[in-house]
Design a protein around this motif. Structure first.
Motif, PDB file in Angstrom:
ATOM      1  N   TYR A  88      -4.705  15.303   5.115  1.00 48.07           N
ATOM      2  CA  TYR A  88      -4.677  14.048   5.752  1.00 48.07           C
ATOM      3  C   TYR A  88      -3.516  13.028   5.511  1.00 48.07           C
ATOM      4  O   TYR A  88      -3.275  12.099   5.556  1.00 48.07           O
ATOM      5  CB  TYR A  88      -5.926  13.141   4.892  1.00 48.07           C
ATOM      6  N   TYR A 130       0.894  -0.980  -0.060  1.00 44.37           N
ATOM      7  CA  TYR A 130      -0.018   0.031  -0.101  1.00 44.37           C
ATOM      8  C   TYR A 130       0.869   1.388   0.077  1.00 44.37           C
ATOM      9  O   TYR A 130       1.841   1.372   0.080  1.00 44.37           O
ATOM     10  CB  TYR A 130      -0.892  -0.059   1.220  1.00 44.37           C
ATOM     11  N   MET A 157      -5.150   3.296   1.601  1.00 40.95           N
ATOM     12  CA  MET A 157      -5.636   3.928   2.680  1.00 40.95           C
ATOM     13  C   MET A 157      -6.684   4.677   2.465  1.00 40.95           C
ATOM     14  O   MET A 157      -7.827   4.788   3.363  1.00 40.95           O
ATOM     15  CB  MET A 157      -4.314   4.903   3.232  1.00 40.95           C
ATOM     16  N   ASN A 164      -0.729  13.320   3.864  1.00 41.65           N
ATOM     17  CA  ASN A 164       0.052  12.754   2.719  1.00 41.65           C
ATOM     18  C   ASN A 164       1.053  13.654   1.892  1.00 41.65           C
ATOM     19  O   ASN A 164       1.570  13.623   1.060  1.00 41.65           O
ATOM     20  CB  ASN A 164      -0.949  12.266   1.579  1.00 41.65           C
ATOM     21  N   GLY A 201      -8.392   9.914  -3.838  1.00 42.53           N
ATOM     22  CA  GLY A 201      -7.703   8.730  -3.719  1.00 42.53           C
ATOM     23  C   GLY A 201      -8.416   7.669  -2.869  1.00 42.53           C
ATOM     24  O   GLY A 201      -8.720   7.586  -2.009  1.00 42.53           O
ATOM     25  N   ASN A 256      -9.064  13.371 -12.416  1.00 48.17           N
ATOM     26  CA  ASN A 256      -7.896  13.793 -12.120  1.00 48.17           C
ATOM     27  C   ASN A 256      -8.093  14.969 -10.826  1.00 48.17           C
ATOM     28  O   ASN A 256      -8.774  15.789 -11.253  1.00 48.17           O
ATOM     29  CB  ASN A 256      -6.844  14.260 -12.830  1.00 48.17           C
ATOM     30  N   ALA A 257      -7.763  14.609  -9.442  1.00 43.05           N
ATOM     31  CA  ALA A 257      -8.324  15.629  -8.512  1.00 43.05           C
ATOM     32  C   ALA A 257      -7.549  17.145  -8.844  1.00 43.05           C
ATOM     33  O   ALA A 257      -8.263  18.053  -8.588  1.00 43.05           O
ATOM     34  CB  ALA A 257      -7.518  15.304  -7.292  1.00 43.05           C
ATOM     35  N   VAL A 279     -12.685  11.664  -5.524  1.00 44.33           N
ATOM     36  CA  VAL A 279     -12.164  11.439  -7.122  1.00 44.33           C
ATOM     37  C   VAL A 279     -10.678  10.663  -7.168  1.00 44.33           C
ATOM     38  O   VAL A 279     -10.206  10.696  -6.196  1.00 44.33           O
ATOM     39  CB  VAL A 279     -11.379  13.037  -7.252  1.00 44.33           C
ATOM     40  N   GLN A 299      -6.309  12.076  -0.004  1.00 42.30           N
ATOM     41  CA  GLN A 299      -5.612  11.206   0.239  1.00 42.30           C
ATOM     42  C   GLN A 299      -4.961  10.300  -1.093  1.00 42.30           C
ATOM     43  O   GLN A 299      -4.957   9.218  -1.129  1.00 42.30           O
ATOM     44  CB  GLN A 299      -6.424   9.894   1.136  1.00 42.30           C
ATOM     45  N   THR A 300      -4.540  11.329  -2.009  1.00 41.62           N
ATOM     46  CA  THR A 300      -3.702  10.607  -3.252  1.00 41.62           C
ATOM     47  C   THR A 300      -2.380  10.577  -2.541  1.00 41.62           C
ATOM     48  O   THR A 300      -2.027  10.890  -1.490  1.00 41.62           O
ATOM     49  CB  THR A 300      -3.747  11.631  -4.292  1.00 41.62           C
ATOM     50  N   SER A 301      -1.467   9.675  -3.163  1.00 41.30           N
ATOM     51  CA  SER A 301      -0.153   9.594  -2.782  1.00 41.30           C
ATOM     52  C   SER A 301       0.682  10.693  -3.079  1.00 41.30           C
ATOM     53  O   SER A 301       1.637  10.313  -3.785  1.00 41.30           O
ATOM     54  CB  SER A 301       0.323   8.173  -3.449  1.00 41.30           C
ATOM     55  N   ARG A 305      -9.384   1.041  -8.982  1.00 44.65           N
ATOM     56  CA  ARG A 305      -9.564   1.323  -7.403  1.00 44.65           C
ATOM     57  C   ARG A 305     -10.905   1.427  -7.091  1.00 44.65           C
ATOM     58  O   ARG A 305     -11.461   1.102  -6.149  1.00 44.65           O
ATOM     59  CB  ARG A 305      -8.816   2.419  -7.211  1.00 44.65           C
ATOM     60  N   ARG A 349       3.047  15.636   9.856  1.00 47.50           N
ATOM     61  CA  ARG A 349       1.777  14.763  10.335  1.00 47.50           C
ATOM     62  C   ARG A 349       1.865  14.695  11.799  1.00 47.50           C
ATOM     63  O   ARG A 349       1.212  15.202  12.479  1.00 47.50           O
ATOM     64  CB  ARG A 349       1.871  13.536   9.450  1.00 47.50           C
ATOM     65  N   TYR A 376       1.671  10.412  -7.837  1.00 42.49           N
ATOM     66  CA  TYR A 376       0.666  11.448  -7.976  1.00 42.49           C
ATOM     67  C   TYR A 376       0.483  11.624  -9.477  1.00 42.49           C
ATOM     68  O   TYR A 376       1.529  12.157 -10.217  1.00 42.49           O
ATOM     69  CB  TYR A 376       0.909  12.716  -7.497  1.00 42.49           C
ATOM     70  N   LEU A 405       1.868   5.047  12.774  1.00 46.16           N
ATOM     71  CA  LEU A 405       1.096   6.238  13.186  1.00 46.16           C
ATOM     72  C   LEU A 405       0.409   6.072  14.575  1.00 46.16           C
ATOM     73  O   LEU A 405      -0.734   5.741  14.648  1.00 46.16           O
ATOM     74  CB  LEU A 405      -0.086   6.391  12.146  1.00 46.16           C
ATOM     75  N   GLN A 413       7.040   1.920   3.808  1.00 44.28           N
ATOM     76  CA  GLN A 413       6.101   2.694   4.432  1.00 44.28           C
ATOM     77  C   GLN A 413       5.816   2.355   5.767  1.00 44.28           C
ATOM     78  O   GLN A 413       7.049   2.527   6.443  1.00 44.28           O
ATOM     79  CB  GLN A 413       4.697   2.050   3.568  1.00 44.28           C
TER      80      GLN A 413
HETATM   81  P1  NAD Z   1      -2.335   4.499  -2.658  1.00 41.34           P
HETATM   82  O1  NAD Z   1      -1.039   4.478  -3.629  1.00 41.34           O
HETATM   83  O2  NAD Z   1      -2.675   2.926  -2.530  1.00 41.34           O
HETATM   84  O3  NAD Z   1      -3.310   5.222  -3.427  1.00 41.34           O
HETATM   85  C1  NAD Z   1      -3.376   6.207  -3.919  1.00 41.34           C
HETATM   86  C2  NAD Z   1      -4.513   6.745  -4.853  1.00 41.34           C
HETATM   87  O4  NAD Z   1      -4.364   8.014  -5.325  1.00 41.34           O
HETATM   88  C3  NAD Z   1      -4.261   5.529  -6.102  1.00 41.34           C
HETATM   89  O5  NAD Z   1      -5.421   4.917  -6.268  1.00 41.34           O
HETATM   90  C4  NAD Z   1      -3.985   6.602  -7.259  1.00 41.34           C
HETATM   91  O6  NAD Z   1      -4.621   6.007  -8.320  1.00 41.34           O
HETATM   92  C5  NAD Z   1      -4.693   7.833  -6.501  1.00 41.34           C
HETATM   93  N1  NAD Z   1      -4.339   9.270  -7.333  1.00 41.34           N
HETATM   94  C6  NAD Z   1      -2.878   9.556  -7.627  1.00 41.34           C
HETATM   95  N2  NAD Z   1      -2.913  10.573  -8.154  1.00 41.34           N
HETATM   96  C7  NAD Z   1      -4.335  10.964  -8.394  1.00 41.34           C
HETATM   97  C8  NAD Z   1      -4.692  12.224  -8.866  1.00 41.34           C
HETATM   98  N3  NAD Z   1      -4.069  13.145  -9.416  1.00 41.34           N
HETATM   99  N4  NAD Z   1      -6.269  12.258  -8.989  1.00 41.34           N
HETATM  100  C9  NAD Z   1      -7.059  11.399  -8.430  1.00 41.34           C
HETATM  101  N5  NAD Z   1      -6.392  10.241  -7.939  1.00 41.34           N
HETATM  102  C10 NAD Z   1      -5.111  10.115  -7.987  1.00 41.34           C
HETATM  103  O7  NAD Z   1      -1.779   5.093  -1.456  1.00 41.34           O
HETATM  104  P2  NAD Z   1      -2.720   5.058   0.095  1.00 41.34           P
HETATM  105  O8  NAD Z   1      -2.347   3.810   0.679  1.00 41.34           O
HETATM  106  O9  NAD Z   1      -4.213   5.174  -0.122  1.00 41.34           O
HETATM  107  O10 NAD Z   1      -2.227   6.245   0.660  1.00 41.34           O
HETATM  108  C11 NAD Z   1      -2.567   7.553   0.345  1.00 41.34           C
HETATM  109  C12 NAD Z   1      -1.853   8.691   0.823  1.00 41.34           C
HETATM  110  O11 NAD Z   1      -2.072   8.788   2.124  1.00 41.34           O
HETATM  111  C13 NAD Z   1      -0.353   8.453   0.898  1.00 41.34           C
HETATM  112  O12 NAD Z   1       0.278   9.537   0.766  1.00 41.34           O
HETATM  113  C14 NAD Z   1      -0.050   8.088   2.286  1.00 41.34           C
HETATM  114  O13 NAD Z   1       1.283   8.446   2.708  1.00 41.34           O
HETATM  115  C15 NAD Z   1      -1.049   8.816   3.217  1.00 41.34           C
HETATM  116  N6  NAD Z   1      -1.350   8.086   4.337  1.00 41.34           N
HETATM  117  C16 NAD Z   1      -2.241   8.860   5.312  1.00 41.34           C
HETATM  118  C17 NAD Z   1      -2.504   8.262   6.522  1.00 41.34           C
HETATM  119  C18 NAD Z   1      -3.444   8.967   7.390  1.00 41.34           C
HETATM  120  O14 NAD Z   1      -3.513   8.511   8.461  1.00 41.34           O
HETATM  121  N7  NAD Z   1      -4.022   9.847   7.077  1.00 41.34           N
HETATM  122  C19 NAD Z   1      -2.073   6.997   6.847  1.00 41.34           C
HETATM  123  C20 NAD Z   1      -1.209   6.360   6.003  1.00 41.34           C
HETATM  124  C21 NAD Z   1      -0.750   7.064   4.593  1.00 41.34           C
END
Ligand code: NAD
Length: 554
Positions: A320, A51, A176, A322, A172, A241-242, A194, A262-264, A200, A452, A271, A442, A130
């Motif tokens: 959130y 992930y 996560m 990221n 996203g 695309n967000a 989005v 929560q996009t990556s 996904r 964060r 991204y 976390l 990660q």
């Molecule tokens: P992931 O890579 O599994 O998913 C990210 C999603 O974003 C993908 O499905 C991708 O297709 C989509 N994406 C990328 N660019 C995009 C765009 N421009 N428009 C729309 N969609 C787009 O990652 P994840 O595990 O879901 O984690 C997401 C983010 O959250 C990471 O940066 C991660 O580090 C962060 N995160 C936050 C927490 C928290 O507690 N808030 C915890 C863990 C991770």
């Protein structure tokens, strides 16, 4: 499949009560490693990616095989050392020592950036771990669901205790981010999410985390407004695309109440920049990483600018975790940090109580074992209505991915009580096989991450990274089954250091003693870290729980 990476195959954790290793701690590590790569659990198992962009469980398939073989052979007084997903040594230790010690993605300060990391990764010298990917305690999207439920619950608390009648806009639907739609609907609200990868969206609908998909912005808005007006919870996946959709929604004056993302974004190569076709993503990023990074950052700036626009229009907006604000700032958007991170906004008061994402998995593979532990948690804490509501809803709504597992946020004192009770259930046979008890990195006392978990600490100690290192050391000294120290999880290279632990409840008296220590000392690190930073809420907990803090004695 001709284009699978070398050695790739489908793996799944062994189930049942038969040992394939020489003890349950080794067996648990083996099953949880396999479980992380179960296709139901991992986002891209062929590449060993679990992930969070490129968070991996092992460096390559050969390393995976050698880790598995070593765990099967490992004695109860030996410790396997794993360096960024590769097994590098076995040392004679003792039965209280962890069976596995893991260090992932760590780089020396001045070298700790994505460019250098990728150079080393291309040489086959490191991998990105990660948080729970490289430390073998990822349990699918449920793992983040509870944290996300807590966060949106805190947003709801500001609005009279519910998200009914509100629309949340986010992006996203990955490992996560996929928890967002269900966490919003569990709190009564409507969500538009989005996502640029259609697969996904389908996956989240299949796992019942997402209710519907919309084919256009118009359709998404129509569905959202209808549900909001009927005060009916609904989550909608919107393919797009967000960086393009958010500015467009802002331009149209869409009635959005809450915005996050929560996009990556922590990894610019993960991204998708505006104007790049989803199908071209991988090839383009591989062929021209610098150009791709620049375009991704520019798109993040447009994305964050729209988020700030929604804030100016009166919406509740938060980052959130990221790193999207940091990337947007790098791209030159000056107001990127105008909205807060979710930890100072909602989570820190919980951290002060030692509360955080306690989780456990049934090594038997039998959902009845988790049902039994669910009842045990509700029996232990009958007065905690928020917790009881979560456990009941999770039992009804959460589809397991891989080994059946549960998560709930428990604090100082509570975690030790739950761990000891679980061990009794294993000892008495009410639970059919041992349980692996761990947590996300976390957590209250296990992470230094200035964008964060440790953003805006009261004493300004955001970037002090001694705490996660002490956390890993104290868990090693207290009897955890495996302990890990990682760099860069969640927010990317150079931006965080964090530690994890997993402890096995196998029903023995030795396990009971270890669990008592680990599950007291691990959250205890969080309480003392927040006492040290000057939080009175944490001081009250330290006093109540009898935590010794020398600077406050004498
Ligand atoms: P992931 O890579 O599994 O998913 C990210 C999603 O974003 C993908 O499905 C991708 O297709 C989509 N994406 C990328 N660019 C995009 C765009 N421009 N428009 C729309 N969609 C787009 O990652 P994840 O595990 O879901 O984690 C997401 C983010 O959250 C990471 O940066 C991660 O580090 C962060 N995160 C936050 C927490 C928290 O507690 N808030 C915890 C863990 C991770």
């Amino acid at each position: 499949m001709t284009d699978r990476p070398s050695g790739a195959r489908t793996v799944r954790a062994p189930r049942g009560t038969e040992l394939t290793a020489k003890g349950w701690q080794q067996e648990a590590a083996l099953r949880m490693l396999h479980n992380n790569l179960d296709p139901e659990v991992a986002e891209h198992p062929d590449e060993l990616v679990v992930y969070g962009g490129t968070g991996k469980a092992a460096r390559d398939w050969r390393s995976f095989d050698r880790i598995a073989a070593t765990l099967r052979d490992l004695e109860g007084d030996e410790t396997l050392l794993v360096q960024s997903g590769r097994p590098v040594g076995v040392m004679r230790t003792h039965e209280w020592a962890p069976r596995v010690l893991i260090a992932n993605s760590n780089l020396v300060g001045d070298w700790a950036n994505w460019e250098e990391f990728r150079r080393l990764e291309a040489l086959g010298l490191t991998m990105y771990g990660q948080m729970t990917a490289g430390s073998w305690i990822y349990i699918g999207t449920q793992g983040i669901l509870q944290g996300t439920y807590e966060t949106f619950g805190a947003v709801a608390a500001k609005r009279g205790g519910t998200l009914e009648g509100t629309i949340t806009l986010t992006a996203g639907l990955g490992g996560m981010g996929g928890a967002q739609p269900l966490a919003v609907t569990m709190n009564g609200g409507v969500a538009i999410v989005v996502e640029c990868d259609a697969s996904r969206i389908d996956r989240r609908i299949e796992h019942r985390y997402l209710d519907a998909r919309a084919e256009s912005i118009d359709e998404a808005l129509r569905l959202a407004v209808e549900a909001r007006d009927a005060r009916r919870p609904l989550s909608i996946g919107l393919l797009g695309n967000a960086a393009e959709v958010l500015p467009e929604l802002l331009r149209r004056g869409a009635p959005i109440d809450i915005v996050t993302d929560q996009t990556s974004a922590h990894d610019p190569l993960a991204y998708l920049p505006a104007g790049v076709a989803f199908e071209d993503w991988k090839d383009y990023a591989a062929a021209k990483p610098e150009e791709f990074t620049r375009r991704a950052r520019e798109s993040m700036a447009a994305h964050v600018q729209a988020m700030v626009g929604f804030m100016d229009a009166g919406a509740e907006v938060f980052d959130y975790g990221n790193s999207i604000r940091g990337e947007a700032k790098t791209a030159g958007f000056e107001r990127a940090f105008d909205f807060p991170g979710f930890v100072p906004a909602y989570i820190r008061p919980l951290f002060c109580e030692g509360k955080g994402p306690f989780r456990w998995a049934a090594l038997s593979g039998d959902p009845a074992d988790i049902a039994r532990t669910d009842r045990a948690v509700m029996d232990l804490f009958p007065e905690n209505e928020h917790l009881n509501r979560w456990i009941r809803m999770a039992g009804e709504k959460v589809a397991y991915q891989g080994l059946p597992a549960r998560i709930c946020w428990l604090g100082q004192g509570e975690r030790a009580a739950a761990g000891e009770r679980f061990n009794e259930l294993v000892a008495s046979g009410e639970v059919s096989a041992p349980l692996a008890i761990g947590r996300d990195h976390l957590d209250t006392g296990s992470v230094a991450s200035p964008y964060r978990e440790t953003e805006a600490m009261r004493d300004g100690s955001d970037a002090i990274a001694d705490w996660p290192l002490l956390n890993a050391l104290v868990n090693t000294a207290s009897g955890a089954s495996w302990v890990s120290i990682h760099h860069g999880g969640g927010v990317g290279m150079g931006r965080s250091l964090h530690a994890g632990q997993v402890s096995v409840a196998d029903g023995t008296e030795l396990a009971a003693q270890k669990l008592r220590r680990v599950l007291t000392n691990d959250p205890g690190m969080g309480v003392i870290r927040h006492v040290d930073a000057g939080y009175p809420e944490a001081e009250a907990v330290a006093e109540r729980e009898g935590l010794r803090i020398p600077m406050r004695e004498g």
